[in-house]
Design an enzyme around this catalytic site. Structure first.
Site, PDB file in Angstrom:
ATOM      1  N   CYS A  63      47.630  34.123  61.074  1.00 44.37           N
ATOM      2  CA  CYS A  63      47.599  33.106  59.377  1.00 44.37           C
ATOM      3  C   CYS A  63      48.681  31.158  59.298  1.00 44.37           C
ATOM      4  O   CYS A  63      47.770  31.041  58.174  1.00 44.37           O
ATOM      5  CB  CYS A  63      48.596  33.908  58.760  1.00 44.37           C
ATOM      6  SG  CYS A  63      48.512  35.407  59.129  1.00 44.37           S
ATOM      7  N   ASP A  64      48.941  31.114  60.341  1.00 49.43           N
ATOM      8  CA  ASP A  64      50.198  29.762  59.432  1.00 49.43           C
ATOM      9  C   ASP A  64      49.640  28.805  60.848  1.00 49.43           C
ATOM     10  O   ASP A  64      50.065  27.427  60.101  1.00 49.43           O
ATOM     11  CB  ASP A  64      51.179  29.259  59.598  1.00 49.43           C
ATOM     12  CG  ASP A  64      51.762  30.811  58.328  1.00 49.43           C
ATOM     13  OD1 ASP A  64      51.017  30.732  57.545  1.00 49.43           O
ATOM     14  OD2 ASP A  64      52.803  31.511  58.437  1.00 49.43           O
ATOM     15  N   CYS A 124      53.468  34.833  62.464  1.00 51.58           N
ATOM     16  CA  CYS A 124      51.589  35.179  62.839  1.00 51.58           C
ATOM     17  C   CYS A 124      50.605  33.627  62.268  1.00 51.58           C
ATOM     18  O   CYS A 124      50.587  32.914  61.704  1.00 51.58           O
ATOM     19  CB  CYS A 124      51.775  35.514  60.887  1.00 51.58           C
ATOM     20  SG  CYS A 124      49.374  36.209  60.684  1.00 51.58           S
TER      21      CYS A 124
END
Ligand code: NAP
Length: 315
Positions: free
Chosen positions: A143-144, A140
């Site tokens: 997300c990261d 993701c």
């Protein structure tokens, strides 16, 4: 559960959508039974730090966030069971005959059902990939990505997700290399053109990832020609695997409407499906946003929709 053994609401799934639906339904006195499955917690269980879930200024670990959501739903009386649903029988008239959900422990009967079974990111399937998950290997970018400022990273895949994630990741990374197994990309022309025009993006087409290298954290990947045997190493601290997602909908085939990729279809403006009393929430019905917060929000909507539907049928 009423005296006749029929629950008002059953929720299938133990991720952000399922737990949030459970929280709202339990606070609304629907006494939901939640079949969270053995993989309870969903995709956040394989996520390390979550920096973008509102309300946690310093971030929170994915498993801790799920544990908190679960405990919050339980606090209001949600009956959460670690059971996998193995078969479902949706009723055309759930007022007369309830929906039925089989688990190894027996059959649950319910007037309303929320399906929140999520989706899973496809994995390359390497042992080293699994070992370095959360230590450089991610599924993701949203997300990261921010953890990789000024790092060199690799994105695997040739579809729209890979193009989009690679372009997005150039905001943080010093260099992004796209590795794709064919010379031809599957992505749409506009997405390819945008990625091609980006000077931070390099290309390795016609290669597969053979190994993720590094002891405690990713330091490089080894790629191999798809049609040959030549290999090379690409130094990188991040590997973003963007080779598609699979919604968890096998159980519902032939019963609930799905798009061509297997995602459940919701009635526009609602979480309702075509089956009376059956609602869908979270990533199982969303191939676009796929965030914990959007799944949680959709779980809330499904609980409110189910509550209204139950009120209407009881009126
Ligand atoms: P996708 O279109 O299915 O593409 C997956 C890519 O991963 C393909 O290039 C495929 O290679 C590759 N792949 C699959 N399995 C692999 C494996 N085991 N090893 C190596 N490579 C593998 O998935 P997606 O990119 O996630 O897109 C899903 C849907 O969402 C699509 O309809 C897409 O258009 C849409 N989407 C749209 C946008 C947008 O418009 N903003 C953004 C993201 C996604 P092959 O090409 O060789 O099969």
């Amino acid at each position: 559960m009423a005296d006749d053994g029929i629950h008002e609401l059953a929720i299938i799934g133990g991720g952000p959508a399922g737990y949030t639906a459970a929280l709202y339904a339990a606070r609304g006195d629907l006494h939901p039974v939640v079949l969270e499955g053995y993989a309870a917690g969903g995709q956040l269980m394989i996520t390390s730090e979550v920096d973008n879930y509102p309300g946690f200024k310093e971030g929170i670990m994915g498993p801790e966030l799920m544990q908190q959501m679960r405990a919050q739903a339980e606090r209001f009386g949600a009956d959460i069971r670690t059971e996998d649903v193995t078969a479902v029988r949706f009723s055309a008239d759930p007022i007369a005959t309830p929906h039925e959900l089989d688990t190894h422990a027996g059959t649950i009967k319910a007037r309303a059902v929320i399906v929140a079974t999520g989706a899973t990111a496809r994995q390359i399937g390497l042992e080293s990939e699994a070992r370095l998950q959360g230590r450089g290997v991610s599924y993701c970018a949203v997300c990261d990505g921010a953890f990789f400022r000024e790092h060199e990273i690799v994105v695997v895949g040739g579809g729209d997700s890979a193009m989009e994630e690679a372009s997005f990741l150039t905001k943080f990374a010093s260099k992004v290399t796209i590795v794709h197994r064919r010379d031809e990309l599957r992505a749409s022309k506009v997405m390819i053109d945008r990625a091609r025009a980006n000077p931070k993006i390099a290309w390795e087409l016609g290669y597969v990832v053979e190994e993720c290298l590094g002891e405690d954290a990713l330091s490089a990947i080894r790629i191999r020609e798809t049609e040959g045997t030549a290999t090379k190493e690409i130094p990188c601290t991040g590997l973003f695997v963007a080779i598609g997602h699979d919604p968890t909908t096998t159980l519902f085939q032939g019963m609930l409407d799905m798009d061509e990729n297997g995602y459940l279809l919701q009635t526009p403006g609602s979480t309702a499906t075509k089956v009376a009393g059956v609602f869908a929430a979270g990533d199982v019905a969303d191939h676009v946003y796929r965030q914990a917060i959007t799944a949680a929000g959709n779980g809330c909507q499904a609980a409110l929709d189910a509550e209204r539907w139950l009120t209407d049928i009881e009126a």
